[in-house]
Write a protein that holds these residues in place. Structure first.
Motif: not given
Length: 150
Positions: A9, A32-35, A37, A118, A122, A147
């Motif tokens: 993130p 790969t972000g929290k909300y 991908q 996501s 990751k 995520t």
């Protein structure tokens, strides 16, 4: 290809078009972000991403090289959206929609996918569709716990 590193993130910057065109793998998770991908995909001639549905994940797909045929619909037996696509086209797949993209060209189809939320592990790299399927079946392709999942 310059190595793409999924740094989770944290902020990330890279040449998406070049990375997509140079990606040799069926799937490479680029960020790969929290909300959401970002993944890069290379689909060999006469193959496809594979008919699938993600109940809780919207997808944005963009082709950067090659040609394909998009199939989408409410069930795997009712794919009523059929559109030929090529370099520069985008596809929006709402959660719960069955979909596939078949490579109809004479070169690998290079595309990237933005998943929200996501959907994959990751930094996952799957050289082939078979590798991807094995990772999913073994539980090794789950999004990270940090995520935000529905």
């Amino acid at each position: 290809m310059k190595k793409i590193t999924d740094n989770g993130p944290e902020p990330n910057v890279f040449d998406l078009e070049t990375a997509t065109k140079e990606n040799p793998n069926y799937r490479t998770v680029a960020w790969t972000g929290k909300y959401l991908q970002v993944t890069l995909m290379s689909i060999p001639v006469a193959q496809s991403i594979g008919l699938e549905v993600h109940e809780d994940t919207d997808q944005f797909v963009r082709l950067d090289a090659g040609k394909g045929r998009v199939l989408m619909g409410p069930s795997k037996d009712e794919l009523n959206v059929k559109v030929d696509v090529e370099d520069g086209w985008s596809v929006q797949v709402p959660a719960g929609t069955w979909h596939d993209i078949v490579n109809t060209g004479d070169e690998p189809m290079q595309l990237y996918v933005v998943y929200a939320p996501s959907h994959h592990a990751k930094g996952a790299v799957h050289k082939t569709a078979e590798d991807s399927k094995k990772a999913e079946e073994s539980g090794k392709d789950e999004p990270p716990s940090w995520t935000k999942q529905p």
